[in-house]
Design a protein around this motif. Structure first.
Motif, PDB file in Angstrom:
ATOM      1  N   GLU A  94       1.017  -1.406  -0.008  1.00 55.11           N
ATOM      2  CA  GLU A  94       0.024   0.055  -0.277  1.00 55.11           C
ATOM      3  C   GLU A  94       1.210   1.637   0.048  1.00 55.11           C
ATOM      4  N   ARG A  95       2.292   0.954   1.059  1.00 59.52           N
ATOM      5  CA  ARG A  95       3.018   2.678   0.899  1.00 59.52           C
ATOM      6  C   ARG A  95       3.525   2.670  -1.221  1.00 59.52           C
ATOM      7  N   TYR A  96       3.913   1.508  -1.243  1.00 58.50           N
ATOM      8  CA  TYR A  96       4.849   1.822  -2.430  1.00 58.50           C
ATOM      9  C   TYR A  96       3.209   1.962  -3.761  1.00 58.50           C
ATOM     10  N   LEU A  97       2.250   2.094  -3.399  1.00 60.26           N
ATOM     11  CA  LEU A  97       1.077   2.351  -4.650  1.00 60.26           C
ATOM     12  C   LEU A  97       1.281   3.548  -4.058  1.00 60.26           C
ATOM     13  N   SER A  98       0.967   3.975  -3.109  1.00 60.78           N
ATOM     14  CA  SER A  98       0.626   5.132  -2.185  1.00 60.78           C
ATOM     15  C   SER A  98       1.909   6.273  -2.977  1.00 60.78           C
ATOM     16  N   THR A  99       3.589   5.339  -3.374  1.00 63.75           N
ATOM     17  CA  THR A  99       3.993   6.627  -4.101  1.00 63.75           C
ATOM     18  C   THR A  99       3.935   6.928  -5.022  1.00 63.75           C
ATOM     19  N   HIS A 100       3.228   5.547  -5.457  1.00 65.14           N
ATOM     20  CA  HIS A 100       2.592   5.889  -7.236  1.00 65.14           C
ATOM     21  C   HIS A 100       1.402   6.142  -7.440  1.00 65.14           C
ATOM     22  N   HIS A 101       0.917   7.837  -7.125  1.00 61.78           N
ATOM     23  CA  HIS A 101      -0.148   7.973  -6.977  1.00 61.78           C
ATOM     24  C   HIS A 101      -0.728   9.482  -8.050  1.00 61.78           C
ATOM     25  N   ARG A 102      -1.921   9.354  -8.077  1.00 62.72           N
ATOM     26  CA  ARG A 102      -2.446  11.552  -9.214  1.00 62.72           C
ATOM     27  C   ARG A 102      -3.677  11.701  -8.947  1.00 62.72           C
ATOM     28  N   ASN A 103      -4.168  12.389  -8.290  1.00 59.31           N
ATOM     29  CA  ASN A 103      -5.753  12.485  -8.279  1.00 59.31           C
ATOM     30  C   ASN A 103      -6.839  11.388  -7.964  1.00 59.31           C
ATOM     31  N   GLY A 104      -5.654  10.075  -7.109  1.00 64.57           N
ATOM     32  CA  GLY A 104      -6.576   9.861  -6.211  1.00 64.57           C
ATOM     33  C   GLY A 104      -6.914   7.817  -7.203  1.00 64.57           C
ATOM     34  N   ARG A 105      -5.903   7.885  -7.658  1.00 63.74           N
ATOM     35  CA  ARG A 105      -5.915   6.468  -8.755  1.00 63.74           C
ATOM     36  C   ARG A 105      -3.968   6.535  -8.838  1.00 63.74           C
ATOM     37  N   ALA A 106      -4.380   4.840  -8.322  1.00 65.02           N
ATOM     38  CA  ALA A 106      -2.501   4.660  -8.386  1.00 65.02           C
ATOM     39  C   ALA A 106      -1.760   4.280 -10.234  1.00 65.02           C
ATOM     40  N   LEU A 107      -0.845   4.771 -10.510  1.00 65.71           N
ATOM     41  CA  LEU A 107      -0.153   4.776 -11.260  1.00 65.71           C
ATOM     42  C   LEU A 107       0.255   3.344 -12.059  1.00 65.71           C
ATOM     43  N   LEU A 108       0.902   2.143 -10.888  1.00 62.46           N
ATOM     44  CA  LEU A 108       0.730   1.498 -10.884  1.00 62.46           C
ATOM     45  C   LEU A 108      -0.159   0.413 -11.402  1.00 62.46           C
ATOM     46  N   VAL A 109      -0.397  -0.390 -12.873  1.00 59.84           N
ATOM     47  CA  VAL A 109      -1.732  -1.555 -12.271  1.00 59.84           C
ATOM     48  C   VAL A 109      -1.168  -2.801 -12.843  1.00 59.84           C
ATOM     49  N   VAL A 110      -1.938  -4.379 -12.704  1.00 59.85           N
ATOM     50  CA  VAL A 110      -1.242  -4.920 -13.482  1.00 59.85           C
ATOM     51  C   VAL A 110      -2.664  -5.731 -14.379  1.00 59.85           C
ATOM     52  N   PHE A 111      -2.349  -5.649 -15.628  1.00 57.75           N
ATOM     53  CA  PHE A 111      -3.146  -5.742 -16.805  1.00 57.75           C
ATOM     54  C   PHE A 111      -2.621  -6.900 -17.235  1.00 57.75           C
ATOM     55  N   ASN A 112      -3.304  -8.366 -17.383  1.00 58.82           N
ATOM     56  CA  ASN A 112      -3.154  -9.584 -18.517  1.00 58.82           C
ATOM     57  C   ASN A 112      -2.189 -10.046 -17.663  1.00 58.82           C
ATOM     58  N   ARG A 113      -1.545  -9.938 -16.237  1.00 59.54           N
ATOM     59  CA  ARG A 113      -0.832 -10.388 -15.646  1.00 59.54           C
ATOM     60  C   ARG A 113       1.075  -9.689 -15.983  1.00 59.54           C
ATOM     61  N   GLU A 114       0.246  -8.698 -16.471  1.00 53.10           N
ATOM     62  CA  GLU A 114       1.534  -7.980 -16.092  1.00 53.10           C
ATOM     63  C   GLU A 114       1.458  -6.401 -15.642  1.00 53.10           C
ATOM     64  N   PHE A 115       2.855  -5.419 -15.431  1.00 48.41           N
ATOM     65  CA  PHE A 115       2.663  -4.275 -14.361  1.00 48.41           C
ATOM     66  C   PHE A 115       2.706  -3.256 -15.831  1.00 48.41           C
ATOM     67  N   TRP A 116       1.995  -2.501 -15.479  1.00 47.15           N
ATOM     68  CA  TRP A 116       1.342  -1.437 -16.615  1.00 47.15           C
ATOM     69  C   TRP A 116       2.205  -0.004 -15.324  1.00 47.15           C
ATOM     70  N   ARG A 117       2.656   1.175 -16.025  1.00 49.78           N
ATOM     71  CA  ARG A 117       2.382   1.955 -15.464  1.00 49.78           C
ATOM     72  C   ARG A 117       2.278   3.365 -15.963  1.00 49.78           C
ATOM     73  N   TRP A 118       1.338   4.015 -15.572  1.00 47.02           N
ATOM     74  CA  TRP A 118       0.793   5.338 -16.113  1.00 47.02           C
ATOM     75  C   TRP A 118       2.226   6.371 -16.174  1.00 47.02           C
ATOM     76  N   SER A 119       2.167   6.832 -17.371  1.00 41.59           N
ATOM     77  CA  SER A 119       3.533   8.354 -17.678  1.00 41.59           C
ATOM     78  C   SER A 119       3.191   9.517 -18.469  1.00 41.59           C
ATOM     79  N   HIS A 120       2.777  10.052 -18.416  1.00 37.32           N
ATOM     80  CA  HIS A 120       3.042  11.629 -19.738  1.00 37.32           C
ATOM     81  C   HIS A 120       1.697  10.754 -20.885  1.00 37.32           C
ATOM     82  N   GLY A 121       0.387  10.207 -19.410  1.00 39.39           N
ATOM     83  CA  GLY A 121      -0.977  10.056 -20.561  1.00 39.39           C
ATOM     84  C   GLY A 121      -1.012   9.091 -20.942  1.00 39.39           C
TER      85      GLY A 121
END
Length: 723
Positions: free
Chosen positions: A287-314
């Protein structure tokens, strides 16, 4: 004082509900004390300088009902010896009450014999107290932030005009058994912000409190805060003074003066930090790690199709599992003295569980529980800083954009910032370049403009691909590189035709909006039928089951548009003609070999914002027309390609006549086809069964009959009569 054991209503309750705020909340004047606050509690609050309005806003209430008090602290009973109590609610990120912290009138003792001044439910996650009376000051980095111990002190500071939050205890700023900030504190905007640690006046002489100050200051400084320690002066006879006591006695101006004299915090000592990661709690660390990857109430790191996806620049991009693991390890290293492989594995498992997107999600899509405009994701142009709704933009309205947000789960975004039309000149060199390529062929330029517009969004409903053919140094590569820079290199993949036939050949296409196949050629060792099948199914928006190396296969729809670019037409066998029906072909005829402008791409790169607006005009034209444009100048090339793809279709066009009354013997027609192949230098014609299969694919209405006199015959086709 009322004896709780008697269960008699307290005289100050006046029928007020013991569970929630009554209508008295809205009907009582702000300066009147609510009826649910007991007189002895009111005296305590007034001693801290708290007003009735602050108590109402904080939703603090008194209670003497033992069943309600027991429920608040998660116990079966509330001992009569505790007497009545007041409680302050702690709210979660949604605004709901996470738990209440309760202060009994008669302080009990814990198992260790120490007084328990406050009680809260066992197992409740430690939280910072964010006063509800704050009005957005936490987000304003120019305002100094005070961190104190206790709810009353935090409320008093806010009431006096300061931005302040409270801790449940001096050691309650971190996740249990770590030196990692609580997720609430981790999310605070503190970079370059002045932060003051304002514990009670006895802190200076208490080694345990000073140690917590050192560790808290170090954690905040690691986030970029400018940290100072506020030393409150003791009262008469060295009496302990809290922040609320100081404000009551001296006022806000005196506190501002004290803040100017605040001390630099000491550096943490080795004994402060010797914690083992084996003592960590993985769910808190995740939870702490995800809180450091956070913007506008939304986590910037997600797992989709068993892979990590990180939000950056849109947009979201796939992140290698090893990269996330290394980042998690570094995060644990900052919080623990010793980090084991087992501890990292446990946190990674929790991280995957907490970040996984559940349900049927197919990008682009707005993620659940997010605020967003009611815009169709297929109509959006996403840049690194803006999301543009193209229909609204083209309608002339001004509310056509919002800031880029992780609420939109998309895997593609332009890699440069949005520039408004009034600040963006026309791309003169680009338009000149196109005129040099096609001269007076306006249809080809318009067709290319529509294609540029088509690949800007995730809409693949036209089910088309583009073929760009011409001699060497004819401008094909320049067009490709401009388009790649426009769409974004991260959104483009460059497979070969032969790679599409391999087991993992479709894997690189996941999340890519454009596949550019340059020098599109096939060797005789590649199964061309598999290549054609896969291109047809992808352009036809069919769901694909995709093999991935060392990962489970995934079933999804690929948002990929294909471009075939070559000096010569590729040999892609397709008797049905379906592939060519999906194709828009552009033909280049002039070569600049030996006279190339080696600085042309640099000149065109400077015009990218203008080329984007040119492409948006193409999108608008395409939307109005409803289909892509096939230039007449490439008609002959299309016919040649059709002959390459299906010799049977070329034979039918050259030697046959069609009609419902026409018929011909199967053997006779096949012999004529073999003779036609010999005349046209086509080696290795298919056998009769293969010819029949291709003929039916070319002529869907063809029928086959058989009778004793004439044998097996085709109905719907006949050979042309000589002469």
């Amino acid at each position: 004082m009322i004896d709780i054991a008697e269960h008699e209503p307290a005289p100050w309750e006046d029928g007020a509900s013991a569970v929630g705020m009554t209508t008295a909340t809205t009907t009582s004047p702000a300066d009147e004390w609510p009826s649910w606050i007991h007189p002895n509690h009111r005296a305590e609050f007034e001693a801290s300088g708290l007003t009735a309005a602050t108590i109402r806003a904080a939703e603090i209430r008194s209670e003497h009902d033992r069943s309600i008090l027991a429920d608040w602290v998660g116990r079966k009973t509330w001992p009569a010896s505790y007497r009545s109590a007041w409680a302050v609610p702690y709210f979660d990120d949604t605004g709901a009450v996470a738990f209440r912290r309760v202060k009994p009138d008669n302080t009990p003792k814990g198992r260790d014999g120490r007084p328990q001044k406050y009680l809260h439910p066992r197992g409740a996650i430690v939280r910072a107290y964010i006063p509800p009376t704050l009005n957005g000051e936490l987000a304003e980095c120019h305002k100094p932030l005070l961190i104190t111990e206790g709810e009353k002190k935090a409320l008093s500071a806010v009431q006096h005009g300061f931005c302040c939050i409270g801790l449940m205890g001096v050691a309650c700023w971190c996740i249990l058994k770590t030196t990692a900030l609580l997720p609430q504190l981790e999310r605070l905007p503190v970079k370059t912000r002045r932060v003051f640690i304002a514990f009670d006046s006895d802190a200076a002489t208490n080694d345990g409190i000073v140690a917590e100050e050192r560790k808290l200051a170090a954690a905040l400084k690691a986030r970029g805060a400018v940290v100072k320690v506020l030393r409150l002066p003791p009262g008469p006879d060295e009496q302990k003074v809290g922040l609320d006591d100081f404000l009551v006695c001296h006022g806000a101006d005196a506190l501002w003066e004290l803040m100017e004299k605040a001390e630099e915090p000491e550096e943490p000592r080795a004994e402060d930090l010797k914690l083992s990661a084996g003592e960590s709690i993985p769910e808190f660390e995740a939870e702490r790690y995800l809180s450091t990857h956070h913007r506008n109430g939304r986590a910037l790191l997600v797992v989709f199709n068993r892979e990590f996806w990180r939000w950056s620049h849109g947009c979201y991009r796939v992140v290698d599992d090893g990269v996330v693991r290394a980042d998690v390890t570094r995060s644990l290293n900052r919080a623990y003295f010793k980090v084991t492989q087992s501890a990292v594995n446990n946190v990674m498992g929790q991280l995957r569980a907490q970040a996984t997107l559940f349900g049927s999600i197919e990008p682009p899509t707005w993620l659940p529980d997010s605020e967003h405009p009611q815009w169709d994701p297929r109509e959006l142009l996403v840049t690194r800083d803006k999301i543009i709704h193209l229909p609204t933009l083209c309608s002339g309205a001004t509310d056509y954009s919002i800031d880029a947000t992780p609420a939109l789960f998309t895997s593609s975004a332009l890699e440069f910032s949005w520039v408004d039309a009034d600040k963006c000149p026309r791309p003169a060199r680009w338009l000149q370049f196109l005129e040099e390529l096609w001269g007076g062929d306006a249809e080809s330029i318009e067709a290319l403009q529509m294609w540029f517009g088509y690949v800007l969004t995730a809409d693949t409903s036209l089910q088309k691909m583009l073929g760009l053919f011409g001699p060497r140094r004819s401008g094909k590569g320049t067009i490709l590189r401009v388009l790649q820079a426009l769409v974004g290199k991260g959104n483009v993949v460059s497979p070969t035709l032969s790679s599409l036939a391999l087991n993992f050949g479709l894997w690189p296409l996941i999340g890519k909006t454009l596949a550019i196949i340059s020098d599109a050629r096939l060797s005789g060792r590649v199964d061309a039928a598999v290549v054609v099948e896969r291109i047809l199914s992808i352009t036809g928006e069919d769901t694909q089951t995709i093999d991935r190396k060392n990962l489970p296969h995934v079933t999804c729809r690929l948002p990929t548009r294909f471009m075939l670019v070559s000096n010569e037409l590729p040999r892609l066998t397709d008797a049905s003609g379906a592939l060519l029906s999906r194709m828009i072909v552009l033909r280049l005829t002039r070569s600049w070999y030996g006279t190339e402008d080696i600085h042309l791409e640099q000149k065109l790169a400077a015009e990218l914002p203008g080329i984007l607006w040119w492409a948006i005009e193409g999108w608008q034209s395409l939307r109005a027309r409803g289909r892509l444009l096939q230039p007449a100048s490439a008609g002959e090339m299309l016919e040649d390609w059709e002959d390459l793809a299906s010799p049977v279709q070329a034979f039918v066009r050259d030697r046959c006549e069609l009609g419902p009354e026409r018929h011909v013997g199967r053997r006779e027609l096949y012999d004529a086809f073999v003779g036609w192949c010999e005349e046209n230098g086509r080696k290795h014609p298919p056998d009769q069964a293969g010819f029949g299969r291709d003929l039916h694919a070319a002529l869907p209405g063809l029928r086959t009959t058989q009778n004793r006199r004439e044998g097996r015959r085709y109905v719907g086709v006949d050979l042309q009569q000589e002469g």
